[in-house]
Design an enzyme around this catalytic site. Sequence first.
Site, short mmCIF file in Angstrom:
data_model
loop_
_atom_site.label_atom_id
_atom_site.label_comp_id
_atom_site.label_asym_id
_atom_site.label_seq_id
_atom_site.Cartn_x
_atom_site.Cartn_y
_atom_site.Cartn_z
N CYS A 122 -0.12 10.97 9.82
CA CYS A 122 0.40 12.19 10.46
C CYS A 122 0.05 12.19 11.94
CB CYS A 122 -0.17 13.44 9.80
SG CYS A 122 -0.33 13.30 8.03
N CYS A 125 -3.75 13.04 7.42
CA CYS A 125 -4.05 11.62 7.27
C CYS A 125 -3.72 10.90 8.57
CB CYS A 125 -3.23 11.03 6.13
SG CYS A 125 -1.49 11.45 6.25
#
Lengths: 351, 80
Positions: free
Chosen positions: B13, B10
């Site tokens: 991250c 995502c």
Amino acid sequence: MSIAERVRARTPLRRWVGLGAATVVWFVLYALNGRFWTWLVHDVVGLDLTSRLGSGVLFFVSDSAKILLLLIGIIFIVTVLRSFMSVERTRAMLGGKREGLGNVMAAGLGVITPFCSCSAVPAFIGFVAAGVPLGVTLSFLIASPLVNEVAIALLFGMFGIGPTALYIGAGLVIAVVAGFTLGRLKLERWVEPFVFETRLGGQVVDSTASLTWDDRIQMGVEEVGNILRRIWPYLLVGIGLGAVIHGWAPADFFVRYAGRGNPFAVLIAVGIGIPLYSNAAGVMPLVQVLHDKGLPMGTLLAFMMAVVALSLPEMILLRRVLKPPLIATFVAVTGLGIVAVGYLFNAVIPS
Amino acid sequence: MIIKILGSGCANCVNLERVTREAAGELGLDAQFEKVTDYGAIAGYGVMRTPGLVVDEQLVLSGRVPTTAQVRDILAPLAS
């Protein structure tokens, strides 16, 4: 340099003065919103506000601005409040709770715990592997997207406290009952086996325990940006569709097909809403317009709940930990709960 | 030092990896970066809200994207 470092208040005084000023600006903008756009569209641009085009355009711009203001205000407040909770703390509170009381707590905690459905899978594993019962975990996973800050902000702004309270209450009841029912069905065999085999290692880091006020305010500001960046396309499409329906759809069109005369209206609304992937921001402008067009509140709230609580992408994500029969049961039980609530609201709320 | 970024790809991250690399660079750490995307492994570290940051198998942060300065404060005592 990140946003956090740029706008960070250096002293407590500056922080509270800044917050106070932002609050005043917010209220002034919100109070003047309708008048400002009426003035712009009517007096400056010169559109006739009783014409379809004029009323459609005014609806679009003033509604967009109003929704934007509401979202900014409520997301900020909710994020700051939620920064005092964490998923870790929620799990600790749910550990060892039996079904029943556990479901009620899980639904309540689902509302106040900072959580995004993108973390549904690790949270699911973390809960179940730590011994939280399956049904209780599902109560949490249903309540969290169903009763969310965006939905609450928009409902409150458009319909006031009554329908908002009904929505929150109904969402909680659905999460409790659906989670409890799913727990009773003993569906553990349809959870991917690796979930139960996962060993939770290491120490638990409470993600929000050591934050300062500056951190929390900062998180609020950043979360407003994150959510708005994520939902603006849905919001524009929703408001755009709303404006078209507002200005152009024949007044009795929706009432004829989905009004009180059609006993299947709630069922159909939920059936359409489940696979739809949008969020409260995209659905609410439609709900408002359709309500103006005479559709009953129960049908509309059921539609919105189906859209925000259940979606295809979320099911695909959950497929990592749940086998298809459990996902199907999950959707069916939750969907039934939403349908029941829709009919109940239609029966008790006079239009 | 082995630094692991926990998350399934995502945006958070990616941001976490960026600030962590910045922080490690500022401290002049000789760090090896790894991505952990397997949900079982992520949950195994005790993370329930991605992204997560693991340094030498110790979970040091989860659930939010910190600032570079915050990561620097976390990494500095672990460097020796």
